[in-house]
Design an enzyme around this catalytic site. Sequence first.
Site, PDB file in Angstrom:
ATOM      1  N   ASP A  14       0.872  -1.180   0.000  1.00 20.63           N
ATOM      2  CA  ASP A  14       0.000   0.000   0.000  1.00 20.63           C
ATOM      3  C   ASP A  14       0.903   1.222   0.000  1.00 20.63           C
ATOM      4  OD1 ASP A  14      -2.374  -1.433   0.111  1.00 20.63           O
ATOM      5  OD2 ASP A  14      -2.379  -1.512   2.286  1.00 20.63           O
ATOM      6  N   ASP A  30     -13.831  -3.840  -1.821  1.00 20.22           N
ATOM      7  CA  ASP A  30     -13.738  -3.639  -0.371  1.00 20.22           C
ATOM      8  C   ASP A  30     -15.160  -3.713   0.171  1.00 20.22           C
ATOM      9  OD1 ASP A  30     -11.015  -3.096  -0.701  1.00 20.22           O
ATOM     10  OD2 ASP A  30     -11.355  -0.939  -0.879  1.00 20.22           O
TER      11      ASP A  30
END
Length: 251
Positions: free
Chosen positions: A11, A130
């Site tokens: 990330d 998500d």
Amino acid sequence: MLTKRIVPCLDIKNGRTVKGVNFVDLRDAGDPVELAKQYAEVGADELVFLDIAATLENRGTTLNMVTRVAEQVNIPFTVGGGISSVEHVDALLKCGADKVSINSSAVKRPDLVNELANKFGSQCVVVAIDAKQVDGNWKVHLAGGTIPTDIDLFEWAKEVETRGAGEILFTSMDHDGTKAGFANEALAQLSDTLNIPIIASGGAGNVQHFVDTFKEGKSDAALAASVFHFGEIPIPELKQELKKHNIEIRL
């Protein structure tokens, strides 16, 4: 039988690798180019590189970093974050990415999935989803988990498969960063619903969690970040353990 894959996730924010819990409280985890190189050397099967602030900040993924990472690795490499056009994907692939991951942009304009699959092939298109449980139902969230929707996880996954997605990267926001295990019930349901590979994300804390997601969750790949970045689970040892559990894995 297809081998299962171990996928470290980088990330990226402001050019650094970061890791948080439930999508917040980010801390620094190192230089992404160096980490990518190390992971390729120790046996990671693939890498995922997500520019986590790109959608929120409304900008494209850093092409320069993609180029630098691609120069260091010899394993498949997926890039995501703020991708919303065929032109952007074309540029990323030219910089060395093997696949792209789209999330919020696919929900906002589902035809993007068709366009990318038609232009570059389904094998190149990963749709990241998500989701978290809301009143007992899995609901899709956008923009790094900051925007809730009423979209059902399983219906959306099925739709993007029919539109040409080659893979689903499912992150359980409820499990993300908790190290309490993957959302195996939802993963198994996804696997039973779809005919394309499912990458499990969110919740890896120990070796048993990986065993469980491959066996109970029927996942095709398991993605993790902090347990790899901070040396809690060395990938070579993880793979040896998976082998002992009769899980097909590339050593």
